[in-house]
Design an enzyme around this catalytic site. Structure first.
Site: not given
Ligand code: 6AU
Length: 268
Positions: A93, A221
């Site tokens: 990011k 989610y």
């Molecule tokens: O499935 P989780 O909630 O355990 O993890 C979600 C992963 C984490 C966040 O840093 C990332 O996705 N993420 C991102 C990304 C990938 O850029 C953007 C966002 O808007 N929300 C998010 O959760 O590693």
């Protein structure tokens, strides 16, 4: 929209070699799962990458959360990615001015450019950040590297909406050699007036979980099925998989749900 075409159909016409490779991996392994491997030691990270590697297309890291990052972390990631044929995505990011971001991408302690196929960046600072990353990618010789623009965020109250999200798409269009797509909750580009017929951005959707609606810190989610119905191409899941009682069973469940939703979509 390209979202009713198969990954191999899209690979055929695609100008970006890294995207072609990603689509080929997805077809070959029949998976659109990106494992968000948010583990905090090298040993745990490499162990989960090895055991879940056969079921994923991409491994996403937060390399700065490791308490013991070293040369062995990099070598281990490159080895396991090769063994199981998946790409590496560092979820860095980037958000700073172009000059700083080039140094963060190419050098520093983490040397992200050397090992990560994919990185993400936000356009809060304007177009210069993408120009800076694009320069690194294009000056790089042989390595195939891709950038995802973080066009939306999944956390409650996110300000990355509306005009900001539209600007993300407009900037992406100017850097087709390096920008491969977006991190977003849904497909964004084909609905916009400036969409060219050959345009084909890859949509990575995070905030994907089969059994939970969110967490205590604002994460929100959706399911693999709703994400794929919204035009997502790759599903990023973290805790839903690695924190499950049996991560192998969990990753296979996400793989199946994601692949079946993809097949339904391309059958339309
Ligand atoms: O499935 P989780 O909630 O355990 O993890 C979600 C992963 C984490 C966040 O840093 C990332 O996705 N993420 C991102 C990304 C990938 O850029 C953007 C966002 O808007 N929300 C998010 O959760 O590693």
């Amino acid at each position: 929209s390209k979202s009713t075409l198969s990954y191999s159909q899209r690979a055929k016409g695609h100008a970006n070699p890294l995207v072609r490779k990603l689509f080929a991996i997805a077809e070959e392994k029949k998976t659109n799962v990106v494992l968000s491997a948010d583990l905090t030691t090298t040993k745990e990270l490499l162990a989960i990458a090895d055991s879940l590697g056969p079921y994923i297309a991409v491994l996403k890291t937060h390399i700065d959360i490791l308490s013991d990052f070293s040369e062995q972390t990099i070598q281990g990631l490159l080895d396991v990615a090769k063994r199981h044929n998946f790409l590496l995505f560092e979820d860095r990011k980037f958000v700073d001015i172009g000059n700083t971001v080039q140094k963060q991408y190419k050098g520093g302690a983490l040397r992200i450019y050397e090992w990560a196929d994919i990185v993400n960046a936000s356009i809060l600072a304007g177009e210069g950040i993408i120009q800076a990353l694009d320069q690194v990618v294009n000056d790089s010789g042989d390595a195939e590297r891709g950038i995802l623009i973080l066009a939306e965020m999944t956390s409650k109250g996110s300000l990355a909406v509306g005009e900001y999200t539209r600007a993300s798409v407009e900037i992406a269009r100017k850097y087709p050699k390096s920008v491969m797509g977006f991190v977003s909750t849904k497909e964004l580009s084909s609905h916009s007036p400036n969409s060219a017929p050959e345009e084909d951005f890859v949509v990575f959707t995070t905030g994907v979980n089969i059994s939970s609606k969110g967490d205590a810190l604002g994460q929100q989610y959706q399911t693999p099925t709703t994400a794929m119905e919204g035009g997502s191409d790759f599903l990023i899941a973290g805790r839903g998989i690695y924190a499950a009682e049996d991560p192998v069973t969990a990753v296979r469940q996400y793989q199946k749900a994601g692949w079946e939703a993809y097949e339904r979509r391309i059958a339309r």
